[in-house]
Design a protein around this motif. Structure first.
Motif: not given
Ligand code: FAD
Ligand code: MLT
Ligand code: ZN
Length: 506
Positions: A240-257
């Protein structure tokens, strides 16, 4: 100016915004919570503003018209920040935080400002660091579905990008039109499909964050497996913004059904809701993608409070309980057959009183509104006392009934809805305006009640400002001590989102 406008009818939003809870009328957080102390942070000077203007250019340093950044989506807290910074890159976030750290200036990181626990807005005069302009998609690996993007990418827009490539975001929430992936990760958002795709601790593959002193922490990876050392990204997820500012994310995305179907069910008792839930798990198995619950009061609120162009007409009015069950799979005939059979048998067994089946996109969207727009409808009443607890399913609805009895006619609405598949109840009460006596009758007894049943006082929204003092109902003293030590190590001057997550030390 940035506003926290969800994808919904402007007339309804206008109603909310012109009611007693519009920006200007929201009491300052420092007044509503008089026990809070600003802390020994420096005061912003004109030299600081000049420094930031040199760093970012004048257009991305805002000093006027800041109400939308100071006030939360629920119109329940209001800070008094005099400065909003809108960096465009990790390097700019780093330079901003380096200066703030050296000068001991407090900072409130902000994404889409849809948070529901008073975490996304300043409490006093913290500088707002908005990630809205950091909204580039960086890469999509179409073999693995790993998406790399900047923190300010809006959830719905990101999902639309993925749709063009046959993928989808593994999370979905009513706030998708405004919330950002950095905010989702920082709150460890759950949402409507966690039951199928799991939480962000599972789907986030890597992230980049800027630490309080401006150092860039590179934990970017697009690999599903990486077992090297302590997995630091998990500390940032939900911080919740108390330990660092997230600037980029890599996320695993499922196939669209290939095919999605949905049923809205009317159910006569909570026992039958649980029986239907169990029946759905058995009958629908691997194609079940969402299982949500709503009570009559929440549906009356949606039907009555949302007016004008986006009035929602309820297809099954007047029943005590409702469920929304979504399936997602690869063969439409198979899925539709399974779902129709489930509905038929559910009715034969008298678990389900009535049902509506939706198989095309626009029908599905309109049925989802009955669930997704409850939060918005509640705001029309005035002030919303919002609770988000997890509970064992046998005790799930008891607290709604108890609260109704306890609060009687001191409130307008008392309703329950939520992610029943995750044991997550959203308990909400409203009054025309904020009433400290009502609040005192809810808290902390509701938290004690929840803890006694082994639940969590915040299932998915986090602690922010509003729930931080109650962390002890869900975490042991030893765990809180270690959290404080981590906070001190990662943010020694306490400049990152002060007053949030951890209670003040006595
Ligand atoms: P913000 O509200 O801007 O910020 C939330 C917190 O994260 C703040 O503490 C802020 O300081 C911090 N933060 C934001 N961005 C960053 C960053 N880049 N780096 C570090 N810290 C950051 N939540 C659920 O879990 N499930 C739901 O189903 C759900 N439904 C919602 C429906 C509605 C209509 C609304 C209004 C909210 C809902 N929420 C839900 C709550 C909310 O947590 C999510 O909307 C979302 O995850 C917040 O993202 P945001 O970008 O708006 O973050
Ligand atoms: C939801 O599931 O609708 C959200 O968490 C918002 C809310 O609790 O009202
Ligand atoms: Zn929720």
């Amino acid at each position: 100016m940035q506003h926290t406008v969800l994808k919904s009818c402007r007339q309804c939003l206008a109603r909310i915004h012109t009611s007693a809870t519009s920006f200007g009328n929201v009491e300052l957080t420092s007044k509503r919570y008089p026990h809070l102390r600003r802390g020994r942070f420096s005061q912003l000077t004109s030299d600081d503003v000049t420094h930031f203007r040199q760093l970012l250019g004048p257009d991305r340093v805002l000093t006027e018209d800041l109400d939308g950044y100071n006030t939360d989506w629920m119109r329940s807290v209001r800070g008094a920040s005099q400065l909003v910074l809108r960096p465009r890159s990790t390097a700019e976030v780093s330079a901003v935080l380096r200066h703030c750290s050296e000068r001991r200036l407090a900072v409130c990181p902000q994404g889409g400002n849809t948070g529901l626990v008073g975490g996304s807005t300043p409490v006093f005069d913290e500088i707002v660091l908005s990630t809205s302009l950091m909204n580039k998609i960086i890469a999509l690996d179409t073999n693995s579905g790993a998406l790399t993007c900047e923190a300010g990418c809006v959830l719905e827009a990101t999902d639309a990008y993925l749709a063009d490539h046959g993928f989808m975001m593994p999370l979905d929430l009513g706030a998708k039109g405004s919330c950002q992936i950095g905010g989702n990760v920082s709150t460890n958002a759950g949402g409507l499909r966690l039951v199928r795709y799991g939480g962000l601790h599972g789907s986030v593959l890597g992230l980049e964050a800027v630490m309080a002193d401006g150092q860039v922490l590179d934990c970017m990876s697009t690999m599903k497996k990486d077992n090297t050392g302590y997995d630091l990204k998990h500390l940032l997820i939900g911080s919740e913004g108390t330990l660092g500012v997230v600037t980029k994310v890599a996320i695993s995305c499922p196939r669209r059904p290939n095919c999605v179907n949905l049923v809205l069910l009317a159910v006569k008792s909570f026992e039958d809701v649980l029986a239907t839930y169990r029946f759905a798990q058995t009958q629908l198995g691997e194609i079940l993608s969402s299982i949500e619950f709503m009570d009559a009061a929440s549906q009356e609120c949606v039907s009555n409070n949302l007016q004008g162009g986006c009035r929602v007409t309820h297809p099954l009015p007047g029943h005590p309980f409702y469920m929304v069950i979504e399936t997602a799979g690869s063969r439409d005939t198979h899925d539709e057959e399974k779902l129709s059979l489930f509905l038929e048998e559910g009715m034969q067994r008298e678990l389900v009183i009535d049902g509506v089946l939706a198989t095309d996109t626009s029908q599905i969207k309109s049925l989802w509104q009955l669930r997704e727009r409850i939060a918005e409808a509640l705001l029309v009443d005035g002030y919303n006392y919002k609770y988000d607890i997890s509970l064992p399913l046998h005790a799930f609805y008891d607290i709604v009934t108890e609260m109704r009895q306890t609060l009687g006619d001191s409130i307008v609405t008392c309703c329950g809805y939520g992610h029943i598949g995750d044991g997550n109840l959203h308990l909400n009460m409203t009054s025309r305006e904020f009433d400290g006596d009502v609040l005192a009758r809810i808290e902390p007894s509701l938290y004690r009640w929840t803890a006694e049943r082994g639940g969590s006082i915040s299932a998915e929204h986090g602690l922010g400002l509003k729930k931080r003092d109650y962390i002890g109902y869900s975490k042991s003293p030893g765990a809180v001590v270690l959290m404080r030590q981590l906070k001190r190590m990662m943010d020694p001057h306490g400049i990152l989102n002060p007053h949030k997550v951890l209670p003040e030390e006595s």
